[in-house]
Scaffold this motif. Structure first.
Motif, PDB file in Angstrom:
ATOM      1  N   ASN A   6       0.870  -1.084  -0.101  1.00 53.39           N
ATOM      2  CA  ASN A   6       0.064  -0.155  -0.224  1.00 53.39           C
ATOM      3  C   ASN A   6       0.856   1.089  -0.159  1.00 53.39           C
ATOM      4  N   HIS A   7       1.947   1.143   0.775  1.00 50.59           N
ATOM      5  CA  HIS A   7       2.699   2.579   0.985  1.00 50.59           C
ATOM      6  C   HIS A   7       4.152   1.999   1.404  1.00 50.59           C
ATOM      7  N   THR A   8       4.986   2.886   1.473  1.00 51.78           N
ATOM      8  CA  THR A   8       6.200   2.580   2.098  1.00 51.78           C
ATOM      9  C   THR A   8       6.789   4.131   2.608  1.00 51.78           C
ATOM     10  N   ILE A   9       7.685   4.158   3.679  1.00 53.61           N
ATOM     11  CA  ILE A   9       8.142   5.508   4.091  1.00 53.61           C
ATOM     12  C   ILE A   9       9.515   5.838   3.666  1.00 53.61           C
ATOM     13  N   VAL A  10       9.737   6.865   3.010  1.00 51.86           N
ATOM     14  CA  VAL A  10      11.226   7.253   2.565  1.00 51.86           C
ATOM     15  C   VAL A  10      11.714   8.370   3.046  1.00 51.86           C
ATOM     16  N   ALA A  11      12.775   8.089   3.826  1.00 53.27           N
ATOM     17  CA  ALA A  11      13.547   9.238   4.442  1.00 53.27           C
ATOM     18  C   ALA A  11      14.146  10.132   3.620  1.00 53.27           C
ATOM     19  N   ALA A  12      14.170  11.318   3.780  1.00 55.91           N
ATOM     20  CA  ALA A  12      14.497  12.564   3.253  1.00 55.91           C
ATOM     21  C   ALA A  12      15.190  13.746   3.929  1.00 55.91           C
ATOM     22  N   ARG A  13      16.061  14.491   3.471  1.00 60.29           N
ATOM     23  CA  ARG A  13      16.329  15.796   4.380  1.00 60.29           C
ATOM     24  C   ARG A  13      15.448  16.674   4.095  1.00 60.29           C
ATOM     25  N   LYS A  15      11.699  16.525   2.764  1.00 61.20           N
ATOM     26  CA  LYS A  15      10.689  15.728   2.395  1.00 61.20           C
ATOM     27  C   LYS A  15       9.931  16.397   1.014  1.00 61.20           C
ATOM     28  N   GLN A  16       9.670  17.818   1.149  1.00 60.65           N
ATOM     29  CA  GLN A  16       8.926  18.248   0.055  1.00 60.65           C
ATOM     30  C   GLN A  16       9.983  18.194  -1.337  1.00 60.65           C
ATOM     31  N   ALA A  17      10.955  18.651  -1.080  1.00 59.37           N
ATOM     32  CA  ALA A  17      11.938  18.737  -2.253  1.00 59.37           C
ATOM     33  C   ALA A  17      12.120  17.259  -3.030  1.00 59.37           C
ATOM     34  N   SER A  18      12.449  16.348  -2.073  1.00 61.52           N
ATOM     35  CA  SER A  18      12.739  15.244  -2.617  1.00 61.52           C
ATOM     36  C   SER A  18      11.605  14.569  -3.415  1.00 61.52           C
ATOM     37  N   ALA A  19      10.255  14.469  -2.671  1.00 63.39           N
ATOM     38  CA  ALA A  19       9.062  14.299  -3.169  1.00 63.39           C
ATOM     39  C   ALA A  19       8.722  14.767  -4.437  1.00 63.39           C
ATOM     40  N   THR A  20       8.961  16.361  -4.541  1.00 68.68           N
ATOM     41  CA  THR A  20       8.767  16.969  -5.696  1.00 68.68           C
ATOM     42  C   THR A  20       9.566  16.505  -6.791  1.00 68.68           C
ATOM     43  N   PHE A  21      10.754  16.263  -6.528  1.00 70.69           N
ATOM     44  CA  PHE A  21      11.773  15.737  -7.455  1.00 70.69           C
ATOM     45  C   PHE A  21      11.517  14.277  -8.283  1.00 70.69           C
ATOM     46  N   LEU A  22      10.894  13.388  -7.338  1.00 69.44           N
ATOM     47  CA  LEU A  22      10.634  12.187  -7.839  1.00 69.44           C
ATOM     48  C   LEU A  22       9.156  12.234  -8.645  1.00 69.44           C
ATOM     49  N   ALA A  23       8.422  13.153  -8.236  1.00 70.46           N
ATOM     50  CA  ALA A  23       6.873  13.297  -8.813  1.00 70.46           C
ATOM     51  C   ALA A  23       7.416  13.868 -10.314  1.00 70.46           C
ATOM     52  N   GLU A  53      14.171  13.161   7.827  1.00 72.96           N
ATOM     53  CA  GLU A  53      14.927  12.554   8.515  1.00 72.96           C
ATOM     54  C   GLU A  53      16.328  13.122   8.475  1.00 72.96           C
ATOM     55  N   GLU A  54      17.147  13.644   9.580  1.00 72.94           N
ATOM     56  CA  GLU A  54      18.361  13.977   9.679  1.00 72.94           C
ATOM     57  C   GLU A  54      19.416  13.264   9.003  1.00 72.94           C
ATOM     58  N   GLU A  55      19.302  11.922   9.320  1.00 77.80           N
ATOM     59  CA  GLU A  55      20.126  10.969   8.697  1.00 77.80           C
ATOM     60  C   GLU A  55      19.438  10.092   7.754  1.00 77.80           C
ATOM     61  N   VAL A  56      19.904  10.140   6.292  1.00 76.76           N
ATOM     62  CA  VAL A  56      19.438   9.294   5.344  1.00 76.76           C
ATOM     63  C   VAL A  56      20.208   8.068   5.053  1.00 76.76           C
ATOM     64  N   HIS A  57      19.506   6.902   4.999  1.00 75.43           N
ATOM     65  CA  HIS A  57      20.385   5.813   4.682  1.00 75.43           C
ATOM     66  C   HIS A  57      19.822   5.329   3.138  1.00 75.43           C
ATOM     67  N   PRO A  58      20.489   5.794   2.209  1.00 78.49           N
ATOM     68  CA  PRO A  58      19.982   5.638   0.931  1.00 78.49           C
ATOM     69  C   PRO A  58      19.601   4.096   0.617  1.00 78.49           C
ATOM     70  N   ARG A  59      18.469   4.101  -0.330  1.00 77.35           N
ATOM     71  CA  ARG A  59      17.837   2.760  -0.566  1.00 77.35           C
ATOM     72  C   ARG A  59      17.579   2.537  -2.070  1.00 77.35           C
ATOM     73  N   HIS A  60      17.109   1.597  -2.801  1.00 77.93           N
ATOM     74  CA  HIS A  60      16.652   1.495  -4.112  1.00 77.93           C
ATOM     75  C   HIS A  60      15.203   1.396  -4.100  1.00 77.93           C
ATOM     76  N   PRO A 110      18.049  13.525  -4.784  1.00 81.14           N
ATOM     77  CA  PRO A 110      18.994  14.426  -3.950  1.00 81.14           C
ATOM     78  C   PRO A 110      19.525  13.705  -2.847  1.00 81.14           C
ATOM     79  N   ASP A 111      18.926  12.764  -2.189  1.00 83.85           N
ATOM     80  CA  ASP A 111      19.255  12.232  -0.969  1.00 83.85           C
ATOM     81  C   ASP A 111      20.029  10.782  -1.057  1.00 83.85           C
TER      82      ASP A 111
END
Length: 124
Positions: A6-13, A15-23, A53-60, A110-111
């Protein structure tokens, strides 16, 4: 009822900039706020819920797209001057792959999350 994501949470420094980038790159609707999240809705009723999130661990994150969507998204990747690779390890810069008779490409958000679009599921 079958089990489905249904959904998953994506950590970002940011959130708005990263979500906008992906969209923007994927050609999706702008993110919408929901509680502490910036939500990017995908076409298969799954969402990526970005959170600060202050500390982002990149995922795929891999996205299955049509051939036409691949061309559109890849065009946006190139228009933005983003680095891209044919493989997840960055060994084939500036190339796309043709695994399983489809096309695929990787780039980073960006993250540092590794993003991928493919036109055929691997092994399919």
């Amino acid at each position: 009822m079958p089990v489905s994501l249904n959904h998953t949470i994506v950590a970002a420094r940011d959130k708005q900039a990263s979500a906008t980038f992906l969209a923007d790159v994927l050609g999706l609707a702008p993110p919408t706020p929901y509680g502490p999240f910036a939500v990017v809705a995908l076409d298969n009723d799954v969402s990526l819920d970005f959170i600060d999130e202050e500390e982002v661990h990149p995922r795929h994150y891999a996205f299955l797209v049509t051939e036409e969507e691949f061309d559109e998204i890849f065009g946006r990747i190139r228009a933005r001057g983003l680095e891209f690779w044919a493989d997840p390890f960055g060994n084939s810069p500036g190339e796309i792959n043709t695994h399983d008779g489809g096309r695929g490409v990787y780039w980073h958000d960006p993250d540092g999350h590794s993003l991928e679009i493919i036109t055929r599921p691997y092994g399919g």
